[in-house]
Each structure stands twice: as C-alpha cells, then as structure tokens.
Design a protein around this motif. Structure first.
Motif, PDB file in Angstrom:
ATOM      1  N   LEU A  92      -7.454  16.738 -25.540  1.00 52.77           N
ATOM      2  CA  LEU A  92      -7.090  17.365 -24.273  1.00 52.77           C
ATOM      3  C   LEU A  92      -5.664  17.922 -24.340  1.00 52.77           C
ATOM      4  N   MET A  93      -4.751  17.175 -24.957  1.00 53.77           N
ATOM      5  CA  MET A  93      -3.377  17.659 -25.135  1.00 53.77           C
ATOM      6  C   MET A  93      -3.378  18.938 -25.970  1.00 53.77           C
ATOM      7  N   LYS A  94      -4.178  18.959 -27.021  1.00 55.88           N
ATOM      8  CA  LYS A  94      -4.269  20.148 -27.872  1.00 55.88           C
ATOM      9  C   LYS A  94      -4.813  21.334 -27.083  1.00 55.88           C
ATOM     10  N   ALA A  95      -5.872  21.098 -26.313  1.00 54.63           N
ATOM     11  CA  ALA A  95      -6.505  22.181 -25.551  1.00 54.63           C
ATOM     12  C   ALA A  95      -5.569  22.776 -24.509  1.00 54.63           C
ATOM     13  N   CYS A  96      -4.751  21.933 -23.879  1.00 55.22           N
ATOM     14  CA  CYS A  96      -3.852  22.463 -22.840  1.00 55.22           C
ATOM     15  C   CYS A  96      -2.432  22.683 -23.371  1.00 55.22           C
ATOM     16  N   ASP A  97      -2.253  22.509 -24.684  1.00 58.14           N
ATOM     17  CA  ASP A  97      -0.959  22.737 -25.337  1.00 58.14           C
ATOM     18  C   ASP A  97       0.163  21.980 -24.631  1.00 58.14           C
ATOM     19  N   CYS A  98      -0.060  20.666 -24.448  1.00 59.40           N
ATOM     20  CA  CYS A  98       0.949  19.836 -23.800  1.00 59.40           C
ATOM     21  C   CYS A  98       1.097  18.527 -24.564  1.00 59.40           C
ATOM     22  N   GLY A  99       2.170  17.834 -24.328  1.00 61.43           N
ATOM     23  CA  GLY A  99       2.423  16.571 -25.011  1.00 61.43           C
ATOM     24  C   GLY A  99       2.375  15.377 -24.089  1.00 61.43           C
ATOM     25  N   VAL A 100       1.935  15.595 -22.854  1.00 59.34           N
ATOM     26  CA  VAL A 100       1.877  14.508 -21.880  1.00 59.34           C
ATOM     27  C   VAL A 100       0.701  14.734 -20.936  1.00 59.34           C
TER      28      VAL A 100
ATOM     29  N   VAL B 124      -2.265   6.135 -12.447  1.00 63.84           N
ATOM     30  CA  VAL B 124      -2.123   4.762 -12.939  1.00 63.84           C
ATOM     31  C   VAL B 124      -1.253   4.677 -14.189  1.00 63.84           C
ATOM     32  N   GLY B 125      -0.845   5.832 -14.728  1.00 69.16           N
ATOM     33  CA  GLY B 125       0.002   5.827 -15.912  1.00 69.16           C
ATOM     34  C   GLY B 125       0.252   7.232 -16.419  1.00 69.16           C
ATOM     35  N   MET B 126       0.971   7.286 -17.530  1.00 68.37           N
ATOM     36  CA  MET B 126       1.220   8.543 -18.245  1.00 68.37           C
ATOM     37  C   MET B 126       1.066   8.236 -19.723  1.00 68.37           C
ATOM     38  N   ILE B 127       0.561   9.201 -20.476  1.00 65.82           N
ATOM     39  CA  ILE B 127       0.475   9.048 -21.923  1.00 65.82           C
ATOM     40  C   ILE B 127       1.041  10.295 -22.583  1.00 65.82           C
ATOM     41  N   THR B 128       1.842  10.073 -23.610  1.00 67.30           N
ATOM     42  CA  THR B 128       2.440  11.175 -24.364  1.00 67.30           C
ATOM     43  C   THR B 128       1.937  11.127 -25.799  1.00 67.30           C
ATOM     44  N   ASP B 129       2.135  12.237 -26.493  1.00 70.49           N
ATOM     45  CA  ASP B 129       1.795  12.253 -27.906  1.00 70.49           C
ATOM     46  C   ASP B 129       2.629  11.215 -28.658  1.00 70.49           C
ATOM     47  N   ARG B 130       3.834  10.983 -28.205  1.00 69.98           N
ATOM     48  CA  ARG B 130       4.693   9.963 -28.823  1.00 69.98           C
ATOM     49  C   ARG B 130       4.140   8.561 -28.573  1.00 69.98           C
TER      50      ARG B 130
ATOM     51  N   ARG C 251      -5.479   3.263 -22.085  1.00 77.73           N
ATOM     52  CA  ARG C 251      -4.774   2.179 -21.400  1.00 77.73           C
ATOM     53  C   ARG C 251      -3.910   1.349 -22.361  1.00 77.73           C
ATOM     54  N   ASP C 252      -4.253   1.351 -23.658  1.00 74.94           N
ATOM     55  CA  ASP C 252      -3.498   0.580 -24.640  1.00 74.94           C
ATOM     56  C   ASP C 252      -2.219   1.271 -25.099  1.00 74.94           C
ATOM     57  N   ALA C 253      -2.087   2.540 -24.779  1.00 74.23           N
ATOM     58  CA  ALA C 253      -0.909   3.300 -25.215  1.00 74.23           C
ATOM     59  C   ALA C 253      -0.083   3.853 -24.060  1.00 74.23           C
ATOM     60  N   MET C 254      -0.669   3.936 -22.879  1.00 79.87           N
ATOM     61  CA  MET C 254       0.000   4.610 -21.759  1.00 79.87           C
ATOM     62  C   MET C 254       1.171   3.799 -21.214  1.00 79.87           C
ATOM     63  N   THR C 255       2.063   4.498 -20.555  1.00 79.24           N
ATOM     64  CA  THR C 255       3.139   3.874 -19.798  1.00 79.24           C
ATOM     65  C   THR C 255       2.600   3.625 -18.407  1.00 79.24           C
ATOM     66  N   LYS C 256       2.668   2.372 -17.974  1.00 77.78           N
ATOM     67  CA  LYS C 256       2.083   2.008 -16.679  1.00 77.78           C
ATOM     68  C   LYS C 256       3.046   2.192 -15.524  1.00 77.78           C
ATOM     69  N   GLU C 257       4.329   2.035 -15.772  1.00 74.41           N
ATOM     70  CA  GLU C 257       5.327   2.198 -14.710  1.00 74.41           C
ATOM     71  C   GLU C 257       5.802   3.642 -14.717  1.00 74.41           C
ATOM     72  N   VAL C 258       5.248   4.418 -13.823  1.00 74.84           N
ATOM     73  CA  VAL C 258       5.464   5.861 -13.834  1.00 74.84           C
ATOM     74  C   VAL C 258       6.434   6.277 -12.742  1.00 74.84           C
TER      75      VAL C 258
END
Length: 145
Positions: free
Chosen positions: A26-34, A44-50, A68-75
């Motif tokens: 999805l990040m690739k398709a929309c050319d975004c890193g978050v 409920v969270g944010m996830i980045t390529d990092r 859920r295992d990689a996302m930041t929960k405190e947004v």
C-alpha cells in the motif's frame, strides 16, 4: 487558514491485522512512507517504512507479521478545524513530518504533511526548522552495529 484546507483527504489506511507485506504494498502504491492504522474510522496507530525495517525486519520477523506488531500505538494528531500556524508549531515541537487529522468526534478524516503545508502556507519554514533539528535519538555518530 484551517488544516482542513490543506490536508490530504484520501489517506490510505492500514488495518492492525494487515500483514507488513500488505502495508508495504500500500505504501508503494500511494508512494508514501507512512500509513495511519485504523479500525473502522478510529485511529489506533501509525506505521512507517522505518517501523517495518526496525521493529520487524531487524528482529527477524517476516512479511506475514501483522501491522499491530510494528505500529506506533501512541499517535500524535491534530484536528481538522485547527489553524495551520498552531499545527505547524506543534509539529515543530514534537518533531514530526506528518500528522493524522481527526474531526472533533476523533474520526480520521485525513493526514497533513510538511509538503501539504509547504504548498499552501508561508508558515512552514518555522515548523521545518524545528522538525529538522538533530536529536540524540537519531544521531548516527555513536551507533554501533
């Protein structure tokens, strides 16, 4: 000017149960890193390529690991009716380049980035200066592998 006038409304959203591979595609398709992570219209969270690289790949987890295992929960977020100058100052203070945008019912309605602000607001320079300040957390001069 309000954030609702400059934000990106069609932000793509990942689900906490999506795989990292699905999120990366999805990040690739929309050319975004978050990506905002949502359940329904609730953030409920944010996830980045990092996040994918550091929290999962570096730990030996594969593409089938859940978001859920990689996302930041405190947004950190802003509201769509906030003034651009207020959001720019906040982004500078907390040193982030993107913020999810919520309505007053706390439903996700978009995302705002520095590039959104730069295209439509003269007040971005101060935010960029604050965000671009180096911090020890990201200092590579003492990193050991």
């Amino acid at each position: 000017m309000k954030i609702s006038e400059v934000m990106t409304r069609d932000a793509k959203i990942a689900s906490p149960t999506d795989t990292l591979q699905q999120a990366a595609k999805l990040m690739k398709a929309c050319d975004c890193g978050v990506l905002p992570v949502g359940e329904g219209d609730r953030l409920v969270g944010m996830i980045t390529d990092r996040d994918i690289a550091v929290r999962c790949v570096a730990e030996g987890k594969g593409p089938d690991c859940e978001v859920r295992d990689a996302m930041t929960k405190e947004v950190k977020y802003c509201f769509e009716d906030e003034d651009i100058s207020q959001v720019c100052a906040n982004m500078s203070d907390i040193q982030v380049r993107r913020l999810p945008v919520l309505d007053r019912n706390k439903c996700l309605v978009g995302i705002v980035s520095l590039s959104d602000l730069a295209r439509r607001s003269a007040g971005t320079a101060k935010a960029l200066h604050g965000i671009a300040q180096p911090s020890q957390q990201h200092n590579q001069s003492f990193a050991a592998i």
